[in-house]
Design a protein around this motif. Structure first.
Motif, PDB file in Angstrom:
ATOM      1  N   ASP A  15      39.612  44.464  45.782  1.00  0.00           N
ATOM      2  CA  ASP A  15      40.066  45.601  44.972  1.00  0.00           C
ATOM      3  C   ASP A  15      39.624  45.532  43.519  1.00  0.00           C
ATOM      4  OD1 ASP A  15      41.198  46.859  47.098  1.00  0.00           O
ATOM      5  OD2 ASP A  15      43.284  46.419  46.541  1.00  0.00           O
ATOM      6  N   LYS A  16      39.536  44.334  42.962  1.00  0.00           N
ATOM      7  CA  LYS A  16      39.186  44.204  41.541  1.00  0.00           C
ATOM      8  C   LYS A  16      37.674  44.270  41.301  1.00  0.00           C
ATOM      9  CE  LYS A  16      43.017  41.581  39.650  1.00  0.00           C
ATOM     10  NZ  LYS A  16      43.407  40.316  39.021  1.00  0.00           N
ATOM     11  N   ILE A  17      36.894  44.242  42.366  1.00  0.00           N
ATOM     12  CA  ILE A  17      35.440  44.194  42.197  1.00  0.00           C
ATOM     13  C   ILE A  17      34.879  45.582  41.896  1.00  0.00           C
ATOM     14  CG2 ILE A  17      33.263  43.732  43.381  1.00  0.00           C
ATOM     15  CD1 ILE A  17      34.579  41.361  44.672  1.00  0.00           C
ATOM     16  N   THR A  18      34.094  45.634  40.824  1.00  0.00           N
ATOM     17  CA  THR A  18      33.383  46.864  40.477  1.00  0.00           C
ATOM     18  C   THR A  18      31.897  46.545  40.465  1.00  0.00           C
ATOM     19  OG1 THR A  18      33.519  46.386  38.109  1.00  0.00           O
ATOM     20  CG2 THR A  18      35.252  47.783  39.042  1.00  0.00           C
ATOM     21  N   ILE A  19      31.081  47.556  40.759  1.00  0.00           N
ATOM     22  CA  ILE A  19      29.636  47.343  40.759  1.00  0.00           C
ATOM     23  C   ILE A  19      28.981  48.329  39.798  1.00  0.00           C
ATOM     24  CG2 ILE A  19      29.644  46.541  43.143  1.00  0.00           C
ATOM     25  CD1 ILE A  19      28.213  49.259  43.794  1.00  0.00           C
ATOM     26  N   GLU A  20      27.792  47.957  39.343  1.00  0.00           N
ATOM     27  CA  GLU A  20      26.991  48.832  38.499  1.00  0.00           C
ATOM     28  C   GLU A  20      26.281  49.796  39.446  1.00  0.00           C
ATOM     29  OE1 GLU A  20      25.203  50.043  34.877  1.00  0.00           O
ATOM     30  OE2 GLU A  20      26.668  48.437  35.092  1.00  0.00           O
ATOM     31  N   TYR A  21      26.705  51.065  39.439  1.00  0.00           N
ATOM     32  CA  TYR A  21      26.159  52.050  40.365  1.00  0.00           C
ATOM     33  C   TYR A  21      25.670  53.246  39.566  1.00  0.00           C
ATOM     34  CZ  TYR A  21      25.911  54.904  44.626  1.00  0.00           C
ATOM     35  OH  TYR A  21      25.488  55.697  45.666  1.00  0.00           O
ATOM     36  N   TYR A  22      24.378  53.416  39.500  1.00  0.00           N
ATOM     37  CA  TYR A  22      23.745  54.471  38.702  1.00  0.00           C
ATOM     38  C   TYR A  22      24.256  54.474  37.261  1.00  0.00           C
ATOM     39  CZ  TYR A  22      21.714  56.293  43.001  1.00  0.00           C
ATOM     40  OH  TYR A  22      21.012  56.425  44.156  1.00  0.00           O
ATOM     41  N   SER A  28      31.914  37.281  41.299  1.00  0.00           N
ATOM     42  CA  SER A  28      33.372  37.338  41.145  1.00  0.00           C
ATOM     43  C   SER A  28      33.969  35.932  41.221  1.00  0.00           C
ATOM     44  CB  SER A  28      33.981  38.217  42.241  1.00  0.00           C
ATOM     45  OG  SER A  28      33.946  37.546  43.474  1.00  0.00           O
ATOM     46  N   ASP A  29      35.244  35.825  40.822  1.00  0.00           N
ATOM     47  CA  ASP A  29      35.915  34.522  40.846  1.00  0.00           C
ATOM     48  C   ASP A  29      36.543  34.209  42.209  1.00  0.00           C
ATOM     49  OD1 ASP A  29      37.893  36.394  40.798  1.00  0.00           O
ATOM     50  OD2 ASP A  29      39.041  35.484  39.164  1.00  0.00           O
ATOM     51  N   LEU A  30      36.177  34.988  43.230  1.00  0.00           N
ATOM     52  CA  LEU A  30      36.754  34.770  44.563  1.00  0.00           C
ATOM     53  C   LEU A  30      36.135  33.578  45.290  1.00  0.00           C
ATOM     54  CD1 LEU A  30      36.984  38.463  45.818  1.00  0.00           C
ATOM     55  CD2 LEU A  30      38.864  36.983  45.129  1.00  0.00           C
ATOM     56  N   THR A  42      45.332  40.862  45.570  1.00  0.00           N
ATOM     57  CA  THR A  42      43.966  40.420  45.266  1.00  0.00           C
ATOM     58  C   THR A  42      43.837  38.903  45.377  1.00  0.00           C
ATOM     59  OG1 THR A  42      44.350  40.217  42.883  1.00  0.00           O
ATOM     60  CG2 THR A  42      43.616  42.375  43.704  1.00  0.00           C
ATOM     61  N   ILE A  43      44.947  38.208  45.602  1.00  0.00           N
ATOM     62  CA  ILE A  43      44.898  36.751  45.768  1.00  0.00           C
ATOM     63  C   ILE A  43      44.618  36.433  47.225  1.00  0.00           C
ATOM     64  CG2 ILE A  43      46.171  34.586  45.572  1.00  0.00           C
ATOM     65  CD1 ILE A  43      47.843  35.879  43.386  1.00  0.00           C
ATOM     66  N   ARG A  44      43.685  35.529  47.423  1.00  0.00           N
ATOM     67  CA  ARG A  44      43.264  35.182  48.769  1.00  0.00           C
ATOM     68  C   ARG A  44      44.315  34.379  49.518  1.00  0.00           C
ATOM     69  NH1 ARG A  44      38.072  31.673  49.044  1.00  0.00           N
ATOM     70  NH2 ARG A  44      38.841  30.743  50.932  1.00  0.00           N
TER      71      ARG A  44
END
Length: 179
Positions: free
Chosen positions: A32-39, A79-81, A20-22
């Protein structure tokens, strides 16, 4: 003994965290660590979109449901990316800018911190195993010599996995620092 399997899983978890490190190149595992609000539910990005890298500087995200576009864009921006998504209505493209020398050093420090967390996890597994061996010795299931031999085996296994983890860290640092 399940000790080897536990340590292997801990090492693999640390290696996944390294992904996950660039680095200087585009890699879908950055997200991979990103999650979204989906329904109304926090959902991993990979579950709502396909990720690809058409070239070494671009990550392309194609949502399965175009209604999720805004949520995906927002999650990446927050995100912190430090990446900016570009939305064309069908796809979201993320251009991966080259890393500055300062940013590369920050990412190396982050990788070292992840490696240290991995070492702590390995040491915790070792401690639990040694406690179990000492309890067996106390209960009379193992002799003092058997106990010492088992503890040495646990320590050698731990040392082997720590060396593997340090090798993974060195590889990741080399990858980050490669221009």
């Amino acid at each position: 003994m399940d000790l080897d399997a536990s340590m292997r899983k801990s090492l693999e978890a640390t290696q996944r965290t390294f992904n996950t490190i660039r680095t200087g190149r585009a890699n879908p595992s950055l997200l991979d660590k990103i999650t979204i609000e989906y329904y109304g539910t926090e959902t991993p990005l990979r579950s709502v979109a396909s990720l690809s890298t058409p070239d070494s500087q671009t990550i392309q995200i194609q949502p399965f449901d175009t209604a999720a576009m805004a949520a995906i864009e927002k999650a990446i921006s927050m995100s912190d990316l430090g990446l900016t998504p570009n939305n064309d209505g069908r796809l979201i493209r993320i251009n991966i800018p080259p890393l500055t020398a300062e940013r590369r050093k920050e990412f190396c420090k982050l990788a070292a911190r992840y490696a240290e967390d991995g070492k702590v996890a390995l040491r915790n597994i070792r401690r639990d195993a040694i406690d179990k061996i000492k309890k067996q010795e106390k209960d009379g299931e193992l002799s003092e010599d058997q106990s010492r031999d088992e503890q040495e085996k646990v320590q050698k296994l731990t040392d082997r996995y720590i060396v593997e983890l340090e090798k993974s860290l060195a590889d990741k640092e080399a990858d980050i620092l490669k221009v």
